[in-house]
Design an enzyme around this catalytic site. Structure first.
Site, PDB file in Angstrom:
ATOM      1  CG  HIS A 125      -2.001  -1.084   1.145  1.00  0.00           C
ATOM      2  ND1 HIS A 125      -2.453  -1.637  -0.020  1.00  0.00           N
ATOM      3  CD2 HIS A 125      -2.675  -1.713   2.156  1.00  0.00           C
ATOM      4  CE1 HIS A 125      -3.373  -2.557   0.256  1.00  0.00           C
ATOM      5  NE2 HIS A 125      -3.513  -2.627   1.557  1.00  0.00           N
TER       6      HIS A 125
ATOM      7  CG  HIS B  45      -8.218  -1.675   2.312  1.00  0.00           C
ATOM      8  ND1 HIS B  45      -8.763  -2.547   3.228  1.00  0.00           N
ATOM      9  CD2 HIS B  45      -7.026  -2.208   1.958  1.00  0.00           C
ATOM     10  CE1 HIS B  45      -7.921  -3.547   3.439  1.00  0.00           C
ATOM     11  NE2 HIS B  45      -6.856  -3.377   2.672  1.00  0.00           N
TER      12      HIS B  45
ATOM     13  CD  GLU C 250      -8.249  -4.548  -0.650  1.00  0.00           C
ATOM     14  OE1 GLU C 250      -7.191  -3.901  -0.792  1.00  0.00           O
ATOM     15  OE2 GLU C 250      -8.340  -5.556   0.094  1.00  0.00           O
TER      16      GLU C 250
END
Length: 344
Positions: free
Chosen positions: A104, A175, A311
Site C-alpha cells: 500500500h 479498502h 478491492e
C-alpha cells in the site's frame, strides 16, 4: 450534499465529513482525510437502514487506521515484491514495510493519510491532491482525483483519475470492509459471494504472486457459482494457510477495460444484496482475517472476518510482472477508473 466538522489533525487542519444521499434511504459519508468512506447506510428487505461498512466514529483512530478501514489507497495498492521496480531503465526503491516487500505504498505518507482538498458537487464530492515526483519512491508529479457519488439506483460510485508528467505506477483502490448484516453484527461467513473469475494469481510466502495464472476449478478459490464465504475458508490449502484465509487477487472474466459486473454478495438474514462493477482486470478479495478485537463505530468490537473487502485493482506486483496487465501511466496514458457498489 451536506458537510460537518469531523475532527482536526495534529497540525490543526480541519477535516470534514460529507454526506451524500438519495431518495431511497441510502446515504454515504466520506471525509477529506484519506478520502475515506466512513459510513454507508443501506435499507434491508424490510426497509430497516443500517451502516454496512466498518469504521470509526471520529477522526482520531483514522490517523492510525492500520486496517485501512474505508481508505483510498495509492498511488499503488497491494504489494510490490522486494519493495522496488524498474521502469524505463531506472530502478525505484520503495518503503520496505511488509516483510521484504512494499504494501500500500507507505503506511504514513500514502494517500490514506493525506489531507485532500474537497470540491463539492450537488450529488457528489471530489477529493484532490498533488503528489510530487519522488514521493514514497514513485516517479512523476501527479494530480490525483477521487470522486464519490450516490445515485438514485442505490449505487456508490467511485471514480479515480490521475495525471503524471512521467511514467509511473498508479494502481489505486478503496479498502472498505463490508458487512451486509450491519457493521457490528458478527462475521461474514454466511455472506454468499459470487465472483465472475475463473482464475486467480497464486502467491508465495509474503503474498507476492508467482506470476502464474491458475484455474480456480476444484479449489477453495472457486466462487464462480456462488457459495458462503465460510464454506471453505478453513480448508487445508497451502494458499489459504499463507494468508490466514482469503487474501488473494482474482482475475476477472471478460476484462476489456469497460465497466462490468464482477461480483454478487448476498446476506441471507437481512436480504441485502450488493453487486460490484469495475473496469479493472482484478480484485483482491480479503476476508478480514487479521482484524482482532478492534473497537469500531457505535461501541462495536470488530473481530476476524467481520467485514469483507473487494478491492478492484491491477494485479499485485504487476510492476515486476510484465506478463500482467500494465499499471504504468504517464503523459501518454492517463489513469481513469471507475468502481461501483450497487445495493438492493
Amino acid at each position: 450534499m451536506k458537510k460537518e466538522l469531523f475532527g482536526t489533525t495534529k497540525d490543526g487542519k480541519e477535516i470534514y465529513r460529507y454526506w451524500l444521499e438519495n431518495s431511497k434511504g441510502m446515504k454515504a459519508a466520506v471525509i477529506n482525510f484519506g478520502a475515506v468512506l466512513v459510513n454507508l447506510y443501506v435499507p434491508d428487505q424490510k426497509g430497516n437502514v443500517e451502516d454496512v461498512v466498518l469504521g470509526y466514529d471520529d477522526l482520531e483512530p483514522y490517523l492510525q487506521n492500520g486496517s485501512f478501514f474505508g481508505a483510498t489507497v495509492g498511488p499503488n495498492a497491494n504489494r510490490i515484491g522486494g519493495a522496488s521496480f524498474e521502469l524505463d531503465g531506472k530502478r525505484y526503491q520503495l518503503d520496505v514495510n511488509d516483510g521484504m516487500n512494499n504494501l500500500h505504498s507507505h503506511m504514513e505518507q500514502g494517500y490514506h493519510k493525506r489531507v485532500w482538498e474537497a470540491r463539492e458537487g450537488d450529488e457528489s464530492v471530489t477529493f484532490f491532491i498533488k503528489d510530487a515526483d519522488g514521493t514514497m519512491g514513485f516517479p512523476g508529479n501527479k494530480e490525483v482525483f477521487v470522486t464519490y457519488t450516490v445515485t438514485e439506483e442505490n449505487e456508490l460510485k467511485i471514480r479515480y483519475q490521475a495525471d503524471s508528467d512521467q511514467n509511473t505506477i498508479i494502481n489505486m483502490t478503496n479498502h472498505t470492509y463490508f458487512n451486509l448484516a450491519g457493521h457490528g453484527n458478527g462475521n461474514i461467513y454466511d455472506h454468499i459471494l459470487k465472483l465472475d473469475a475463473s482464475c486467480y494469481t497464486p502467491i508465495v510466502k509474503g503474498a507476492i504472486p508467482t506470476g502464474e495464472i491458475a484455474s480456480v476449478l476444484g479449489t477453495p478459490f472457486d466462487f464462480t457459482q456462488g457459495k458462503k464465504i465460510g464454506e471453505e475458508i478453513g480448508a487445508d490449502d497451502e494458499q489459504l494457510r499463507m494468508t490466514g484465509g482469503y487474501d488473494h487477487n482474482w482475475i476477472l472474466d471478460g476484462y476489456d477495460g469497460t465497466v462490468r459486473k464482477f461480483a454478487d454478495v448476498k446476506e441471507p438474514v437481512s436480504g441485502r444484496h450488493m453487486e460490484a462493477y469495475t473496469d479493472l482486470p482484478g480484485v483482491q478479495f480479503y476476508a478480514g482475517n487479521s482484524i482482532k478485537n478492534h473497537p469500531g463505530k457505535e461501541n462495536a468490537v470488530y473481530s476476524a472476518r467481520s467485514g469483507l473487502c473487494l478491492e478492484t485493482q491491477y494485479y499485485p506486483d504487476t510492476a515486476n510482472k510484465p506478463q500482467f496487465p500494465s499499471a504504468v501511466f504517464g503523459p501518454e496514458r492517463k489513469y481513469d477508473s471507475t468502481t461501483i457498489y450497487k445495493f438492493s
